[in-house]
Design a protein around this motif. Sequence first.
Motif, PDB file in Angstrom:
ATOM      1  N   ARG A 217      -5.992   4.544   5.055  1.00 51.00           N
ATOM      2  CA  ARG A 217      -6.607   5.635   4.008  1.00 51.00           C
ATOM      3  C   ARG A 217      -5.701   6.812   3.807  1.00 51.00           C
ATOM      4  O   ARG A 217      -4.682   7.072   4.488  1.00 51.00           O
ATOM      5  CB  ARG A 217      -7.583   6.421   5.278  1.00 51.00           C
ATOM      6  N   ASP A 218      -5.705   7.270   2.701  1.00 53.70           N
ATOM      7  CA  ASP A 218      -4.985   8.477   2.416  1.00 53.70           C
ATOM      8  C   ASP A 218      -5.240   9.593   3.395  1.00 53.70           C
ATOM      9  O   ASP A 218      -6.498  10.008   3.334  1.00 53.70           O
ATOM     10  CB  ASP A 218      -5.320   8.816   0.736  1.00 53.70           C
ATOM     11  N   PRO A 219      -4.247  10.137   3.915  1.00 53.32           N
ATOM     12  CA  PRO A 219      -4.506  11.397   4.747  1.00 53.32           C
ATOM     13  C   PRO A 219      -4.736  12.816   4.233  1.00 53.32           C
ATOM     14  O   PRO A 219      -5.440  13.464   4.907  1.00 53.32           O
ATOM     15  CB  PRO A 219      -3.212  11.319   5.468  1.00 53.32           C
ATOM     16  N   TYR A 220      -4.719  12.894   2.799  1.00 50.06           N
ATOM     17  CA  TYR A 220      -5.265  14.195   2.145  1.00 50.06           C
ATOM     18  C   TYR A 220      -6.290  13.857   1.415  1.00 50.06           C
ATOM     19  O   TYR A 220      -7.345  14.704   1.321  1.00 50.06           O
ATOM     20  CB  TYR A 220      -4.139  14.289   1.302  1.00 50.06           C
ATOM     21  N   VAL A 221      -6.531  12.772   0.708  1.00 53.21           N
ATOM     22  CA  VAL A 221      -7.781  12.336  -0.033  1.00 53.21           C
ATOM     23  C   VAL A 221      -8.789  11.448   0.795  1.00 53.21           C
ATOM     24  O   VAL A 221      -8.402  10.029   0.751  1.00 53.21           O
ATOM     25  CB  VAL A 221      -7.544  11.783  -1.554  1.00 53.21           C
ATOM     26  N   LEU A 222      -9.498  11.860   1.574  1.00 54.96           N
ATOM     27  CA  LEU A 222     -10.162  10.954   2.820  1.00 54.96           C
ATOM     28  C   LEU A 222     -11.119   9.984   1.945  1.00 54.96           C
ATOM     29  O   LEU A 222     -11.415   8.894   2.456  1.00 54.96           O
ATOM     30  CB  LEU A 222     -10.974  11.832   3.469  1.00 54.96           C
ATOM     31  N   ASP A 223     -11.597  10.016   0.533  1.00 55.37           N
ATOM     32  CA  ASP A 223     -12.497   9.022  -0.157  1.00 55.37           C
ATOM     33  C   ASP A 223     -11.497   7.861  -0.502  1.00 55.37           C
ATOM     34  O   ASP A 223     -12.013   6.966  -1.290  1.00 55.37           O
ATOM     35  CB  ASP A 223     -12.998   9.682  -0.992  1.00 55.37           C
TER      36      ASP A 223
ATOM     37  N   TYR B  35       0.827  -1.093   0.051  1.00 54.63           N
ATOM     38  CA  TYR B  35       0.069  -0.097  -0.049  1.00 54.63           C
ATOM     39  C   TYR B  35       1.061   1.342   0.070  1.00 54.63           C
ATOM     40  O   TYR B  35       2.210   1.243   0.471  1.00 54.63           O
ATOM     41  CB  TYR B  35      -0.712  -0.018   1.097  1.00 54.63           C
ATOM     42  N   PRO B  36       0.485   2.505  -0.488  1.00 55.47           N
ATOM     43  CA  PRO B  36       1.173   3.634  -0.520  1.00 55.47           C
ATOM     44  C   PRO B  36       1.831   3.845   1.052  1.00 55.47           C
ATOM     45  O   PRO B  36       0.858   3.927   1.770  1.00 55.47           O
ATOM     46  CB  PRO B  36       0.216   4.614  -1.007  1.00 55.47           C
ATOM     47  N   GLN B  37       2.979   4.247   1.187  1.00 54.53           N
ATOM     48  CA  GLN B  37       3.553   4.122   2.424  1.00 54.53           C
ATOM     49  C   GLN B  37       3.122   5.436   3.136  1.00 54.53           C
ATOM     50  O   GLN B  37       3.322   5.372   4.755  1.00 54.53           O
ATOM     51  CB  GLN B  37       5.072   4.151   2.300  1.00 54.53           C
ATOM     52  N   ASN B  38       2.693   6.304   2.591  1.00 53.43           N
ATOM     53  CA  ASN B  38       2.173   7.744   3.331  1.00 53.43           C
ATOM     54  C   ASN B  38       0.481   7.597   3.815  1.00 53.43           C
ATOM     55  O   ASN B  38       0.366   8.485   4.712  1.00 53.43           O
ATOM     56  CB  ASN B  38       2.310   8.943   2.507  1.00 53.43           C
ATOM     57  N   TRP B  39      -0.116   6.456   3.317  1.00 54.64           N
ATOM     58  CA  TRP B  39      -1.452   6.026   4.117  1.00 54.64           C
ATOM     59  C   TRP B  39      -1.231   5.711   5.272  1.00 54.64           C
ATOM     60  O   TRP B  39      -0.553   5.127   6.085  1.00 54.64           O
ATOM     61  CB  TRP B  39      -2.319   4.863   3.338  1.00 54.64           C
ATOM     62  N   ILE B  40      -2.379   6.046   5.993  1.00 54.97           N
ATOM     63  CA  ILE B  40      -2.582   5.692   7.723  1.00 54.97           C
ATOM     64  C   ILE B  40      -3.437   4.720   8.013  1.00 54.97           C
ATOM     65  O   ILE B  40      -4.503   4.728   7.424  1.00 54.97           O
ATOM     66  CB  ILE B  40      -2.640   7.182   8.361  1.00 54.97           C
TER      67      ILE B  40
END
Length: 264
Positions: free
Chosen positions: A115-121, A98-103
């Motif tokens: 989840r992407d911290p910038y694009v919440l959807d 998964y993208p490493q900046n997702w939380i």
Amino acid sequence: MTTTIILNSLLPPPPPPQTHSPSGLTRHTTSFPLRYSTTISCNVQTTKAFAVPRRNAVALILSSYFFSGVGLHDAAFAQPSVGLREYIDTFDGYSFRYPQNWIPVRGAGADIFFRDPYVLDENISVELSSPSSSRYKSVEDLGPPQEAGERVLKQYLTEFMSTRLGVKRESNILSTSSRVADDGRIYYQVEVNIKSYASNNELAVMPQDRVVSLEWDRRYLSVLGVENNRLYELRLQTPENVFLEEENDLRQVMDSFRVNKVLG
């Protein structure tokens, strides 16, 4: 404080004595800009009017700062992280990247949820069938890929069912496929699009006053696999406009999904 001492040691030497230009004006000369007194703040948002990709926008701002006077050593720490990180669940028997900046998000109802911290959807999750009530031997127990796709779409529509007045959903199965991964197992891949429309005045008496507009437009990517007599489903959700930007990364995530034998 220690931090203040370190930063002060990095500041340029004091400016040379004042000099007078032929015009009689006093001026100072400095060997290079005082970069540590500058604060950069950016709020990057992807819209149709702003065509620079969201991830590249941060790099663009940082590169501009670099060429304005930041040295190579400083830029090494300023570069945004890009890439995928692996998640392995040895207890339930699956793994994916998964993208490493997702939380991670707790309490989302799935076995795991990022989840992407910038694009919440935009998010990724894994759903598992019950180990006590399922007896899957292969993903082909679901039928052919198209039949599995219809099942996936029906499940999504059930989850998104709304009791609000004036809500309308449009859905389409974009593609279904089957592949054999490097672990020798068969995986199904399903892509669907769902659009949600809603009225801005659902209680209006006259039909012309109930104007329906698009609420959201999302793509849902599912990967299905079977192991340990259980059905595993990797789910990716992303807005359609973001999918066009990040399609390559998201397809890498889909291809990375593996189900594994649980020992003991």
